[in-house]
Design an enzyme around this catalytic site. Sequence first.
Site, PDB file in Angstrom:
ATOM      1  N   SER A   1       8.357 -38.659 -11.836  1.00  0.00           N
ATOM      2  CA  SER A   1       8.741 -37.271 -11.569  1.00  0.00           C
ATOM      3  C   SER A   1       9.252 -37.056 -10.149  1.00  0.00           C
ATOM      4  CB  SER A   1       7.566 -36.335 -11.851  1.00  0.00           C
ATOM      5  OG  SER A   1       6.436 -36.765 -11.131  1.00  0.00           O
ATOM      6  N   ASP A   7      -0.611 -28.813  -6.503  1.00  0.00           N
ATOM      7  CA  ASP A   7       0.326 -29.930  -6.462  1.00  0.00           C
ATOM      8  C   ASP A   7       0.761 -30.232  -5.029  1.00  0.00           C
ATOM      9  OD1 ASP A   7       2.366 -31.773  -6.705  1.00  0.00           O
ATOM     10  OD2 ASP A   7       3.516 -30.643  -8.188  1.00  0.00           O
ATOM     11  N   HIS A  56       4.527 -33.394  -5.548  1.00  0.00           N
ATOM     12  CA  HIS A  56       5.952 -33.079  -5.685  1.00  0.00           C
ATOM     13  C   HIS A  56       6.400 -32.203  -4.518  1.00  0.00           C
ATOM     14  CE1 HIS A  56       4.621 -33.948  -9.891  1.00  0.00           C
ATOM     15  NE2 HIS A  56       5.659 -34.762  -9.758  1.00  0.00           N
TER      16      HIS A  56
END
Length: 348
Positions: free
Chosen positions: A103, A326, A329
């Site tokens: 990702s 998160d 990311h």
Amino acid sequence: MGPWVDSNSLVCLLLLATVSVFSSAYGCDLFTGKWVLDPSYPLYSASACPFIQKEFSCQKNGRQDLVYTQYRWQPLDCSLTRFNGLKFLEKFRGKSIMFVGDSLSLNQWQSLTCMLHSAVPDAPYNVTRVNDVTTFQFLDYDLKVMLDRRVYLVDVVMEKIGRVLKLDSIQSGKLWKGIDMLIFNTWHWWNRRGPTQPWDFIEYQGVIRKDMDRIQAFEIALNTWAGWVDANVDPEKSLVFFQGISPSHYNGTLWGEPKAKSCVGQKQPLLGTVYPGGLPPAVDVVKRVISKMEKPVKLLDVTLLSLLRKDGHPSIYGLGGSTGLDCSHWCLAGVPDTWNELLYNLIL
Ligand SMILES: *[C@@H]1O[C@H](CO)[C@@H](O)[C@H](O)[C@H]1NC(C)=O
Ligand SMILES: *[C@@H]1O[C@H](CO)[C@@H](O)[C@H](O)[C@H]1NC(C)=O
């Protein structure tokens, strides 16, 4: 003070000028530097990029501080050429670009498509998906910017005993042949354990194991990937990059703020050139593997510059909101735009 002083300073100036031209053209290390505030950034506004996925759409998800979008990466010995989407599109007219990995590849792929789309906001594009490969096409330029989601690069195969991670098998390589520019990445999934680990066994040299040292497994797999590149890439036709290790921020001790348990609430980068916690060990593995390759592969060495950006993650403004904290990311617009600006500087 007479002519001596003047001519000496003149010689000095000339020498300095020669040295700096020389170092920016040949010797400048683009990856050593610092972040500086520059109100001419971000390169695009998040609202001008309609296809950013929810997990990177920090502003839509409620993040209000925006200073984190206004930092520009300043290498110590030279300056980056600002990304020019039109030039990029012309250079890659009729060509194909593919990101391969997890990702974080998705993150950089979305960033690049936003950077290009914002240069030609009225130009038609379409997005199609076949199995694990998503293709974003700029139709007027006959340019494909693709993403192959392949978290380990090497294969995971369903067999009778269960899902087997095969460190010396890389069948998906057939999808990467003939692509004009490839940007690979893998790392984050090598430490997965428990229910989200997507394999049951590890296989290497015909031996099946329940588990093994993960850094060692990572290095074996990277060598398999390197072997694929050396055997299959024609350097006359294709450019190959490795995206580098994208760091996470879950431990404030590493950036000199022991009370911070994660990136939540971080609104500023570290402004120096040093990350107190040092580099993750996977960086050495990547460098070692690439240094032994026969074909030219450039490392997008984004680890240090991204380590300095504890402010760049979605934190509680990502996919799961506050429950999906998160710090792995990156918000878009944001840090991956700089990765792409560096890529641009390496292929100009
Ligand atoms: C996307 O573009 C390709 C190439 O022109 C075309 O073949 C395809 O039908 C388009 N797909 C969509 C959904 O518009
Ligand atoms: C954070 O990093 C420090 C320094 O490496 C280490 O001693 C500590 O155990 C880490 N904390 C957590 C929660 O992992």
